[in-house]
Write an enzyme that holds these catalytic residues in place. Structure first.
Site, PDB file in Angstrom:
ATOM      1  N   ASN A   9       0.864  -1.174   0.000  1.00  0.00           N
ATOM      2  CA  ASN A   9       0.000   0.000   0.000  1.00  0.00           C
ATOM      3  C   ASN A   9       0.909   1.234   0.000  1.00  0.00           C
ATOM      4  O   ASN A   9       1.429   1.617   1.040  1.00  0.00           O
ATOM      5  CB  ASN A   9      -0.891  -0.045   1.257  1.00  0.00           C
ATOM      6  CG  ASN A   9      -1.752   1.195   1.396  1.00  0.00           C
ATOM      7  OD1 ASN A   9      -1.834   2.009   0.475  1.00  0.00           O
ATOM      8  ND2 ASN A   9      -2.396   1.335   2.544  1.00  0.00           N
ATOM      9  N   TRP A  10       1.086   1.807  -1.184  1.00  0.00           N
ATOM     10  CA  TRP A  10       2.008   2.952  -1.288  1.00  0.00           C
ATOM     11  C   TRP A  10       1.402   4.226  -0.712  1.00  0.00           C
ATOM     12  O   TRP A  10       2.077   5.230  -0.582  1.00  0.00           O
ATOM     13  CB  TRP A  10       2.396   3.190  -2.755  1.00  0.00           C
ATOM     14  CG  TRP A  10       3.246   2.120  -3.362  1.00  0.00           C
ATOM     15  CD1 TRP A  10       3.711   0.979  -2.744  1.00  0.00           C
ATOM     16  CD2 TRP A  10       3.746   2.067  -4.703  1.00  0.00           C
ATOM     17  NE1 TRP A  10       4.470   0.236  -3.615  1.00  0.00           N
ATOM     18  CE2 TRP A  10       4.500   0.879  -4.836  1.00  0.00           C
ATOM     19  CE3 TRP A  10       3.629   2.903  -5.810  1.00  0.00           C
ATOM     20  CZ2 TRP A  10       5.139   0.515  -6.024  1.00  0.00           C
ATOM     21  CZ3 TRP A  10       4.255   2.546  -7.003  1.00  0.00           C
ATOM     22  CH2 TRP A  10       5.008   1.364  -7.100  1.00  0.00           C
ATOM     23  N   LYS A  11       0.105   4.200  -0.434  1.00  0.00           N
ATOM     24  CA  LYS A  11      -0.607   5.387   0.068  1.00  0.00           C
ATOM     25  C   LYS A  11      -0.341   6.578  -0.874  1.00  0.00           C
ATOM     26  O   LYS A  11      -0.167   6.373  -2.072  1.00  0.00           O
ATOM     27  CB  LYS A  11      -0.205   5.681   1.514  1.00  0.00           C
ATOM     28  CG  LYS A  11      -0.367   4.443   2.409  1.00  0.00           C
ATOM     29  CD  LYS A  11      -0.272   4.726   3.868  1.00  0.00           C
ATOM     30  CE  LYS A  11      -0.434   3.428   4.650  1.00  0.00           C
ATOM     31  NZ  LYS A  11      -0.472   3.629   6.081  1.00  0.00           N
ATOM     32  N   HIS A  95      -9.733   1.163   4.410  1.00  0.00           N
ATOM     33  CA  HIS A  95      -8.496   1.391   5.178  1.00  0.00           C
ATOM     34  C   HIS A  95      -8.816   2.373   6.309  1.00  0.00           C
ATOM     35  O   HIS A  95      -9.627   3.291   6.134  1.00  0.00           O
ATOM     36  CB  HIS A  95      -7.408   1.948   4.251  1.00  0.00           C
ATOM     37  CG  HIS A  95      -6.067   1.978   4.923  1.00  0.00           C
ATOM     38  ND1 HIS A  95      -5.720   2.956   5.822  1.00  0.00           N
ATOM     39  CD2 HIS A  95      -5.019   1.117   4.853  1.00  0.00           C
ATOM     40  CE1 HIS A  95      -4.491   2.706   6.271  1.00  0.00           C
ATOM     41  NE2 HIS A  95      -4.053   1.591   5.700  1.00  0.00           N
ATOM     42  N   GLU A  97      -7.326   4.858   7.331  1.00  0.00           N
ATOM     43  CA  GLU A  97      -7.130   6.270   6.966  1.00  0.00           C
ATOM     44  C   GLU A  97      -8.336   6.810   6.199  1.00  0.00           C
ATOM     45  O   GLU A  97      -8.649   7.999   6.285  1.00  0.00           O
ATOM     46  CB  GLU A  97      -5.821   6.412   6.164  1.00  0.00           C
ATOM     47  CG  GLU A  97      -4.612   6.259   7.090  1.00  0.00           C
ATOM     48  CD  GLU A  97      -3.368   5.695   6.442  1.00  0.00           C
ATOM     49  OE1 GLU A  97      -3.293   5.650   5.204  1.00  0.00           O
ATOM     50  OE2 GLU A  97      -2.456   5.281   7.191  1.00  0.00           O
ATOM     51  N   GLU A 165      -5.732  -4.529  10.606  1.00  0.00           N
ATOM     52  CA  GLU A 165      -4.711  -3.500  10.802  1.00  0.00           C
ATOM     53  C   GLU A 165      -5.065  -2.683  12.045  1.00  0.00           C
ATOM     54  O   GLU A 165      -5.849  -1.725  11.959  1.00  0.00           O
ATOM     55  CB  GLU A 165      -4.657  -2.571   9.590  1.00  0.00           C
ATOM     56  CG  GLU A 165      -4.295  -3.263   8.303  1.00  0.00           C
ATOM     57  CD  GLU A 165      -3.710  -2.279   7.290  1.00  0.00           C
ATOM     58  OE1 GLU A 165      -2.603  -2.523   6.826  1.00  0.00           O
ATOM     59  OE2 GLU A 165      -4.370  -1.267   7.000  1.00  0.00           O
ATOM     60  N   GLY A 171       2.097   2.657  10.733  1.00  0.00           N
ATOM     61  CA  GLY A 171       3.065   3.741  10.565  1.00  0.00           C
ATOM     62  C   GLY A 171       3.728   4.182  11.849  1.00  0.00           C
ATOM     63  O   GLY A 171       4.375   5.224  11.894  1.00  0.00           O
ATOM     64  N   SER A 202       3.040  -1.656  10.492  1.00  0.00           N
ATOM     65  CA  SER A 202       4.487  -1.672  10.757  1.00  0.00           C
ATOM     66  C   SER A 202       5.139  -3.014  10.454  1.00  0.00           C
ATOM     67  O   SER A 202       6.042  -3.441  11.176  1.00  0.00           O
ATOM     68  CB  SER A 202       4.767  -1.225  12.199  1.00  0.00           C
ATOM     69  OG  SER A 202       4.338   0.114  12.387  1.00  0.00           O
ATOM     70  N   GLY A 223       2.711  -0.919   4.361  1.00  0.00           N
ATOM     71  CA  GLY A 223       2.734   0.487   3.980  1.00  0.00           C
ATOM     72  C   GLY A 223       4.162   0.969   3.787  1.00  0.00           C
ATOM     73  O   GLY A 223       4.787   0.728   2.756  1.00  0.00           O
ATOM     74  N   GLY A 224       4.720   1.590   4.809  1.00  0.00           N
ATOM     75  CA  GLY A 224       6.028   2.239   4.717  1.00  0.00           C
ATOM     76  C   GLY A 224       7.111   1.370   4.080  1.00  0.00           C
ATOM     77  O   GLY A 224       7.849   1.834   3.202  1.00  0.00           O
TER      78      GLY A 224
HETATM   79  P1  PGA Z   1       2.526   0.632   7.674  1.00  0.00           P
HETATM   80  O1  PGA Z   1       1.081   0.801   6.983  1.00  0.00           O
HETATM   81  O2  PGA Z   1       3.118  -0.649   7.169  1.00  0.00           O
HETATM   82  O3  PGA Z   1       3.299   1.844   7.236  1.00  0.00           O
HETATM   83  O4  PGA Z   1       2.295   0.590   9.144  1.00  0.00           O
HETATM   84  C1  PGA Z   1       0.251  -0.330   6.784  1.00  0.00           C
HETATM   85  C2  PGA Z   1      -1.051   0.112   6.178  1.00  0.00           C
HETATM   86  O5  PGA Z   1      -1.565   1.180   6.550  1.00  0.00           O
HETATM   87  O6  PGA Z   1      -1.608  -0.573   5.304  1.00  0.00           O
END
Ligand code: PGA
Length: 247
Positions: A9-11, A95, A97, A165, A171, A202, A223-224
């Site tokens: 997930n590159w966001k 998600h 977010e 999640e 993050g 994470s 994500g990250g």
């Molecule tokens: P993260 O994000 O790996 O940066 O914690 C995961 C996600 O939000 O899908």
């Protein structure tokens, strides 16, 4: 048991050049035989860039969101059939977010997932509790409710994926403990009749192996660490069971 899934997930990160570089690096790494299903979910404007790089390879493309209708006057939104036409086979919906910053409800998430299913995309339906909910001992109930309200009724478990999640782990560098992940995943799998459940929050090369080997963990949503080609490729490698002790 089916193979694991590793989804990136590159966001809202990257640019044209990074989209090319990251996708090409992943393709080079998995070549013709990835140890798992690999899904890249770039920002929508880079879908065509990634689609070009992964063309005729086993790497799959995913959107980060879709609308709950197939078309209409919804400025700025993207419909599931558009993602399909852009080459996607997956789409992340719900998600945290989106739930937090766009005030998406589970009913809306369910409509999005239904659109995805209708148009031949596998929705990755995200659920997860906040820190306050976990500390209040409500994590299991909150997640159970999100699952029952976000997954379209009667959806075949072959056709969708859930992602657990915990919001406080996204993050932040904090991952849920192995016992917490295992018990939550068991809880979700029992409720969702054997659905595949990814873990997200994470995930890094250093912890992917120990998460991947937990029962009821069908893979990870990253994500990250998915923005660093080497890290993401090491997470893909952690799908090899022989790596689970050492990664
Ligand atoms: P993260 O994000 O790996 O940066 O914690 C995961 C996600 O939000 O899908």
């Amino acid at each position: 048991m089916q193979g694991k899934i590793v989804a990136a997930n590159w966001k809202m990160h990257g640019n044209n050049a990074l989209a090319h570089t990251l996708a090409a690096a992943v393709v080079r790494h998995v070549h013709t035989a990835p140890p798992c299903t690999v899904v890249l979910c770039p920002p929508a404007v880079y879908l065509h860039v990634v689609a070009g790089e992964i063309n005729s390879t086993p790497v799959s493309l995913g959107g980060q969101d879709c609308h709950g209708e197939a078309q209409g006057a919804f400025t700025g939104d993207i419909a599931a059939p558009m993602l399909k036409e852009a080459g996607c086979s997956y789409v992340i919906v719900g998600h945290s977010e989106r739930r937090q910053f766009h005030y998406e409800t589970s009913a809306q998430v369910r409509a999005k997932a239904a659109q995805a299913l209708t148009h031949g995309l596998v929705p990755i339906v995200c659920v997860g509790e906040s820190l306050a909910e976990r500390e209040a001992g409500k994590a299991m109930d909150v997640v159970a409710r999100q699952v029952s309200e976000s997954v379209p009724g009667g959806a075949d478990t072959e056709h969708f994926v859930l992602a657990y999640e915990p919001i406080w782990a996204i993050g932040t560098g904090r991952t849920a403990g192995a016992d917490d992940i295992a018990s939550m995943h068991r809880h979700i799998v029992e409720q969702a009749r054997g659905a595949r459940v990814l873990y997200g929050g994470s995930v890094k090369p250093g912890n992917a192996g120990e998460i991947m080997r937990l029962s009821h963990v069908a893979g990870v949503l990253v994500g990250g660490a998915s923005l660093v080609a080497e890290d993401f490729c090491r997470i893909i490698d952690s799908c090899h069971p022989e790596r689970w002790e050492t990664v």
